[in-house]
Scaffold this motif. Structure first.
Motif, mmCIF file in Angstrom:
data_model
loop_
_atom_site.group_PDB
_atom_site.id
_atom_site.type_symbol
_atom_site.label_atom_id
_atom_site.label_comp_id
_atom_site.label_asym_id
_atom_site.label_seq_id
_atom_site.Cartn_x
_atom_site.Cartn_y
_atom_site.Cartn_z
ATOM 1 N N MET A 89 0.982 -1.578 0.151
ATOM 2 C CA MET A 89 0.402 -0.074 -0.430
ATOM 3 C C MET A 89 0.556 1.359 0.217
ATOM 4 O O MET A 89 1.976 1.721 0.343
ATOM 5 C CB MET A 89 -0.976 0.117 1.167
ATOM 6 N N THR A 90 0.484 2.076 -0.820
ATOM 7 C CA THR A 90 1.761 3.485 -0.890
ATOM 8 C C THR A 90 0.451 4.518 0.163
ATOM 9 O O THR A 90 -0.683 4.486 -0.130
ATOM 10 C CB THR A 90 1.286 4.515 -2.404
ATOM 11 N N ASP A 91 0.901 5.831 0.359
ATOM 12 C CA ASP A 91 0.008 6.646 1.336
ATOM 13 C C ASP A 91 -0.679 7.393 -0.074
ATOM 14 O O ASP A 91 -2.220 7.773 0.147
ATOM 15 C CB ASP A 91 1.818 8.204 2.060
ATOM 16 N N GLU A 92 -0.668 7.260 -1.226
ATOM 17 C CA GLU A 92 -1.216 8.120 -1.992
ATOM 18 C C GLU A 92 -2.697 6.795 -2.397
ATOM 19 O O GLU A 92 -4.257 7.747 -2.347
ATOM 20 C CB GLU A 92 -0.780 8.226 -3.636
ATOM 21 N N GLN A 93 -2.160 5.545 -2.424
ATOM 22 C CA GLN A 93 -4.030 4.707 -1.929
ATOM 23 C C GLN A 93 -4.421 5.192 -1.073
ATOM 24 O O GLN A 93 -5.630 4.925 -1.159
ATOM 25 C CB GLN A 93 -3.165 3.754 -2.275
ATOM 26 N N ASP A 97 -8.721 6.022 -1.485
ATOM 27 C CA ASP A 97 -9.485 5.512 -0.972
ATOM 28 C C ASP A 97 -10.162 5.920 0.339
ATOM 29 O O ASP A 97 -11.507 6.272 0.636
ATOM 30 C CB ASP A 97 -9.183 4.012 -0.664
ATOM 31 N N ALA A 98 -9.585 6.943 1.532
ATOM 32 C CA ALA A 98 -9.995 7.889 2.514
ATOM 33 C C ALA A 98 -11.298 8.294 1.568
ATOM 34 O O ALA A 98 -12.427 8.242 2.621
ATOM 35 C CB ALA A 98 -8.798 7.972 3.479
ATOM 36 N N ALA A 99 -11.060 9.400 0.500
ATOM 37 C CA ALA A 99 -11.394 10.178 0.172
ATOM 38 C C ALA A 99 -13.238 9.818 -0.325
ATOM 39 O O ALA A 99 -14.354 9.922 -0.262
ATOM 40 C CB ALA A 99 -10.797 11.013 -0.547
ATOM 41 N N SER A 100 -12.190 9.081 -1.268
ATOM 42 C CA SER A 100 -13.707 7.839 -2.161
ATOM 43 C C SER A 100 -14.742 7.475 -1.534
ATOM 44 O O SER A 100 -16.175 7.371 -0.944
ATOM 45 C CB SER A 100 -13.504 6.497 -2.540
ATOM 46 N N THR A 101 -14.126 5.810 -0.506
ATOM 47 C CA THR A 101 -15.041 6.255 1.496
ATOM 48 C C THR A 101 -16.140 6.981 2.031
ATOM 49 O O THR A 101 -16.676 6.676 2.389
ATOM 50 C CB THR A 101 -13.992 5.245 1.979
#
Length: 233
Positions: A89-93, A97-101
């Motif tokens: 996992m990358t920080d960008e991912q 994902d946090a924003a879309s969730t």
């Protein structure tokens, strides 16, 4: 209580998230970030626990790119796989994902009012990062190992952040606890340390489970979410 898996899309693709609705069918929102073991039975039960407390809970599948809907146990073989998935996992991912969730939860008709985030272990660190990268209203971070590497994000955080830490957790020694306390001494929130608890003390499926600490931490988490997410009546 109603539970189901839903799909969420972002620029990287589509992933699943476990949704748990409260008995009344609506309420403030909570994003639940998993441990490194996936959205397994324990995490789903935690989602249901907080749903019974009156929240609309959404637990995204963090490892969907490498192993969609993976469910791991707590033995050495599964732990090795979990560490590999975490390393991928990358920080960008995580930010994406946090924003879309968060957007998906706010778009749900059942979600009324404010939204918080909480998580355990790897998920505790993600909850912290989410507080720094989104406009959520509160965060509770359980034993988020590695958070000390992201304390430079603390100035970006405007919402209350609560840290739930074990006094016997080798992955978060007291020198790290002190670093966290210094970084948040002028910000709303609290750093709670449970002297007899180790890493993973909230997970009743693990030998590390410490009932007195888990119960008190749950009560404190609910108190903060009630204070920050629930509208006064």
């Amino acid at each position: 209580m109603h539970t189901e898996w839903i799909n969420i899309s972002n620029n990287d693709g589509e992933y699943g998230a476990y949704l748990a609705l409260p008995p009344l069918g609506h309420g403030p929102g909570l994003i639940l970030f998993q441990e490194v073991f996936g959205v397994n039975k324990h995490i789903r039960q935690v989602a249901e626990q907080y749903a019974m407390d009156g929240f609309v809970v959404l637990a995204p599948d963090v490892f969907w790119r490498e192993a969609p809907r993976v469910e791991l146990g707590y033995d050495s073989d599964d732990l090795a796989q979990a560490k590999e998935l975490k390393a991928a996992m990358t920080d960008e991912q995580i930010r994406l994902d946090a924003a879309s969730t968060l957007a998906a939860l706010r778009a749900r008709p059942e979600q009324k009012g404010k939204v918080g985030a909480f998580g355990y272990c790897f998920g505790g660190r993600i909850a912290y990062q989410t507080a720094a990268s989104t406009d959520i209203d509160a965060a509770v971070c359980y034993y988020g190992a590695g958070t000390e590497n992201y304390l430079n994000l603390a100035p970006r955080i405007e919402c209350p952040v609560v840290f739930q830490l074990g006094g016997k957790d080798p992955s978060i020694p007291m020198k790290v606890v002190d670093q966290i306390k210094r970084s948040f001494e002028h910000k709303p929130g609290e750093v709670y340390v449970y002297p007899e608890a180790g890493h993973g003390f909230n997970c009743w499926a693990r030998s590390a489970y410490h009932h007195p600490s888990a119960t008190l931490a749950h009560a404190r988490s609910l108190a903060w979410f009630a204070r920050t997410l629930c509208e006064a009546r």
